[in-house]
Structure formats: C-alpha cells, structure tokens
Design an enzyme around this catalytic site. Structure first.
Site, PDB file in Angstrom:
ATOM      1  N   TYR A 143       0.816  -1.210   0.000  1.00 60.68           N
ATOM      2  CA  TYR A 143       0.000   0.000   0.000  1.00 60.68           C
ATOM      3  C   TYR A 143       0.861   1.275   0.000  1.00 60.68           C
ATOM      4  CZ  TYR A 143      -4.082  -2.911   1.058  1.00 60.68           C
ATOM      5  OH  TYR A 143      -5.084  -3.847   1.004  1.00 60.68           O
ATOM      6  N   LYS A 194       3.293 -15.323   1.594  1.00 63.51           N
ATOM      7  CA  LYS A 194       3.307 -16.145   0.382  1.00 63.51           C
ATOM      8  C   LYS A 194       4.768 -16.400   0.008  1.00 63.51           C
ATOM      9  CE  LYS A 194       0.302 -16.968  -2.314  1.00 63.51           C
ATOM     10  NZ  LYS A 194      -0.312 -18.307  -2.567  1.00 63.51           N
ATOM     11  N   ASP A 227      -3.032 -17.816   1.578  1.00 62.04           N
ATOM     12  CA  ASP A 227      -4.266 -18.348   0.981  1.00 62.04           C
ATOM     13  C   ASP A 227      -4.794 -19.524   1.801  1.00 62.04           C
ATOM     14  OD1 ASP A 227      -1.940 -19.629   0.161  1.00 62.04           O
ATOM     15  OD2 ASP A 227      -2.732 -20.224  -1.793  1.00 62.04           O
ATOM     16  N   ASP A 251      -5.299  -7.000   5.724  1.00 64.35           N
ATOM     17  CA  ASP A 251      -6.527  -6.304   5.355  1.00 64.35           C
ATOM     18  C   ASP A 251      -7.617  -7.340   5.044  1.00 64.35           C
ATOM     19  OD1 ASP A 251      -8.210  -4.276   4.645  1.00 64.35           O
ATOM     20  OD2 ASP A 251      -7.081  -3.601   2.903  1.00 64.35           O
ATOM     21  N   ASP A 255     -10.750  -8.889   7.803  1.00 60.46           N
ATOM     22  CA  ASP A 255     -12.165  -8.725   7.446  1.00 60.46           C
ATOM     23  C   ASP A 255     -12.885 -10.067   7.432  1.00 60.46           C
ATOM     24  OD1 ASP A 255     -12.068  -6.009   7.271  1.00 60.46           O
ATOM     25  OD2 ASP A 255     -12.930  -5.899   5.259  1.00 60.46           O
TER      26      ASP A 255
END
Ligand code: NAD
Length: 371
Positions: A143, A194, A227, A251, A255
């Site tokens: 970001y 990852k 994942d 993020d 959520d």
C-alpha cells in the site's frame, strides 16, 4: 488525587458521540466502583473538527494525542463532508493520527460470544467460543511501496504498478508485537505470507523466525501461506491464537475473521506503535465500524464495539487485565440475558437502545463487582 492514567477521547462524527457516551459511563464506573481512575480529555476529530476549525485534526489535538497513554476514537466521516477536497476530508484526521503516532501494528480480535453464535454465517460449533487475534502490519508493504503509479506504454497499453516491500526492522517490530500478545494469551503465533511465490514473503518468514528463535523461544510459532490461512479461517478458526501478517494479507484476513463473529457493531480494534524507553507503546483504540450516518442521531447504534475497544486499552495499555475481563464478562452476560441492539437483534430477544445497552452493561458490572 490526579490519575496517572491519561486518555484522550475523540468521539468524531455520526454515531461516534452516541457510542462514546456509553464508554464514558464505563470509565466513570471503574473510577467509582474500583478506584481505577483516568485523566480524561475530550476533543474533536473528523467532520466535527472541520466544522469547528476548518481542518479534520488540529495541531493542538495532535499534540494531546502524542502526550497521552491512549487515544480512544469513535468514528469519522459522513455525507456532509463527502465533497471536500481529499486533503481535508474527515478521514485525513484519522490517517494523521496513525502516521504521527507511528502506529504500525493493527490488532483486530475476532471473538464470538456464545450468545451470538447464531448470528455467524458459520455453524455454531465452529465459531462458539472463538477468540483469535489478527496482528496486521499497518504502515508498510504494497500500500505504500515505491515505485507505484499508472503509466502509458509505447504500444498504447497502460501499466499499473505497486511494489510489495518490507525491511528487516519493519518485520521484526510487528513480529515482536504478535509474540508479546501471544505471551498474554494462549502462547501461539501463526505467521502468514506467500513465501512460495514472493521474495518479500521469504524475508518475512525468515525474520519472524529470527525474532522467535532469539527473543521468544517459548512461544509456539508456525508459518502458513496466506491463501491457506484464509481457507483455515473459515474451515476451523479455533485452531488459531495470534495470526501475524503483512498489510495487504492482513486487510483481507482480518475482514474475513471479523465476519465470523456477526455484526460490525461488535468489533473492536487497537493500533500500536513502538514501545518507548519505559516499555510503553503509543496506542489508539477504535471500533472497526464507521460513523453509520444511516442510523446516526436515532439512539439505536450498538456501543459494544467501542466499549470493547476501551477494554482492549485496559488490557494492552494500562495493564489492567482483570478490569478488562470484567468489562468483557459484563458484555457477555448482557448478551446472554437476551438484550440486543437492532444490528444483533434475533427472534425472541429484547430490542434496546444505545443508552439502554450502556445501562445494562453498567448494571452487570455492578453485579459482577458485588460477587
Ligand atoms: P459504517 O461502518 O459506518 O456502516 C456500515 C453499516 O453498518 C451501516 O448500515 C451501519 O448502520 C451499520 N453499523 C455500523 N456500526 C454500527 C453500530 N455500532 N451499531 C449498529 N449498526 C452499525 O460504514 P459505511 O456506511 O461504509 O461508512 C459510513 C461513513 O463512515 C463514511 O463516511 C466512511 O468514510 C466512514 N468510515 C469511517 C471509519 C472510521 O472512522 N474508522 C471506518 C469506516 C467508515
């Protein structure tokens, strides 16, 4: 006698002041019933500060935030300020607080109260009693990484670029927050990245392992691809204690974890900075929800997310774990008694207002303290 615990309350906009009013009652109760007092100051942020001062956060308020032990924020924003220039929008006040206080670790607990298991989209036996903590790196990663932008290519195509970038110190400081928290909980950390496809993920894994081996060997650590972590969160969320991950994966994962527990009106959060020489970290506590302009002014917002955020402040800034337990137990008992604000209403339960929820929680605190 003046208290040595300082708190800056920034109610903000929309339902912010309504829910914060109920937090003030819990703060007052702790002072009166437990002799645990706070030096509380209140100030403006977001649209309220724009209306009064023309900016979403004044320098004077920022200075106050830097001087206190903890900031407790309601929510900012609303349609009245939607058309302002980006540089003075209400959200800029929030971003400035995070930036100037250097809050690099975002803590989002996902707790499923037994009384609310039916509100989850997952089966009650999968979420009942769930209590996990997601620690998200907040100031680095894709970001913020450079280069970034959208460029025109000679062949007429366009190319969008963002850069995932982390340094040793950025990874180690957020890993320390996660290990430290795990030490106060169940003693287990899962680090998600990852590393199978990203070099920044390999570095993340190596540095988290380094902090573990050198500083927190007694905490259990495992590594998981992000994942797979997402999959495990909806398959068997109770396997986790603390999950630490980067800004982007955090993020998404936070959520997903949040929705395991039902309503936005229930979710607290904390953002922490680096500890100073005395070991105290800058900290801001706030509900995950926004200013909910659709219900603002009606007295029906759920104050539990904000009261739980204050409970996090008790636990993580003020080292008042048993007082935090008391507040959380009071919330659990009120829910178990069938009292609900509209957002968590279920058949057969009693619908109550914001104020009545505050009253019920304080009454429950009285009962618990009398035991
Ligand atoms: P929101 O979280 O304010 O509301 C989403 C939905 O959830 C609404 O229907 C709302 O009524 C409901 N809701 C939220 N909190 C609730 C509570 N405590 N009790 C009962 N119901 C609740 O998100 P939004 O509608 O996307 O945004 C509204 C405004 O808030 C916007 O201006 C946005 O920019 C701002 N916002 C601020 C923050 C923050 O201050 N941290 C976070 C998100 C959004």
């Amino acid at each position: 006698m003046a208290s040595n615990r300082s708190l800056l309350i920034l109610p903000g906009d929309g339902i912010g002041p309504e829910v914060m009013g109920q937090v003030r009652r819990v703060v007052d109760w702790l002072g009166m019933a437990k002799g645990v007092s706070f030096e509380v100051e209140e100030d403006l942020v977001g649209g309220a500060a724009i209306d009064a001062h023309g900016v979403p956060l004044t320098d004077a308020t920022m200075d106050k935030a830097l001087g206190v032990d903890a900031v407790l924020l309601g929510a900012v924003g609303g349609p009245k300020w939607d058309n302002l220039d980006f540089s003075i929008k209400p959200e800029r006040g929030l971003l400035r607080l995070r930036k100037d206080m250097e809050l690099f670790a975002n803590l989002r607990p996902a707790i499923c109260f037994n009384a609310l298991t039916e509100a989850s989209s997952l089966k009650p036996d999968i979420v009942g009693g769930l209590n996990i903590m997601i620690v998200r790196e907040l100031t680095g990663g894709v970001y913020f990484g450079e280069p970034r932008g959208i460029e025109d290519l000679p062949n007429g195509e366009r190319r969008g670029i963002n850069t995932q970038v982390y340094t040793t110190s950025e990874i180690r400081r957020v890993a320390r927050v996660a290990f430290d928290l795990a030490g106060k909980r169940d003693g287990r950390v899962t680090s998600a990245e990852k590393a199978n496809v990203m070099e920044s993920g390999i570095l993340w894994r190596e540095e988290v392992q380094w902090v573990h081996d050198n500083e927190f060997p007694n905490i259990e650590l495992d590594h998981m691809y992000a994942d797979n972590c997402a999959m495990q969160l909806v398959r068997a969320p109770k396997q986790f204690d603390v999950i630490v991950t980067d800004n982007l994966f955090g993020d998404l994962l936070s959520d997903a974890a949040a929705m395991l527990t039902g309503s936005l009106g229930m979710l607290p959060s904390a953002s922490l900075g680096a500890p100073d020489a005395t070991g105290k970290a800058k900290a801001m506590y706030e509900p995950v929800h926004g200013s909910a302009p659709d219900i603002a002014g009606q007295g029906i917002a759920n104050p539990i997310a904000t009261i739980s955020s204050f409970a996090m402040a008790l636990r993580y800034t003020f080292d008042l774990g048993s007082e935090a337990d008391l507040v959380e137990q009071a919330i659990e008992n009120v829910l178990a008694s069938g009292k609900r604000t509209g957002d968590i209403m279920q058949a057969g339960m009693t619908k109550i207002s914001t104020e009545e929820m505050g009253t019920a929680i304080v009454a429950e605190l009285d009962k618990l303290a009398a035991r």
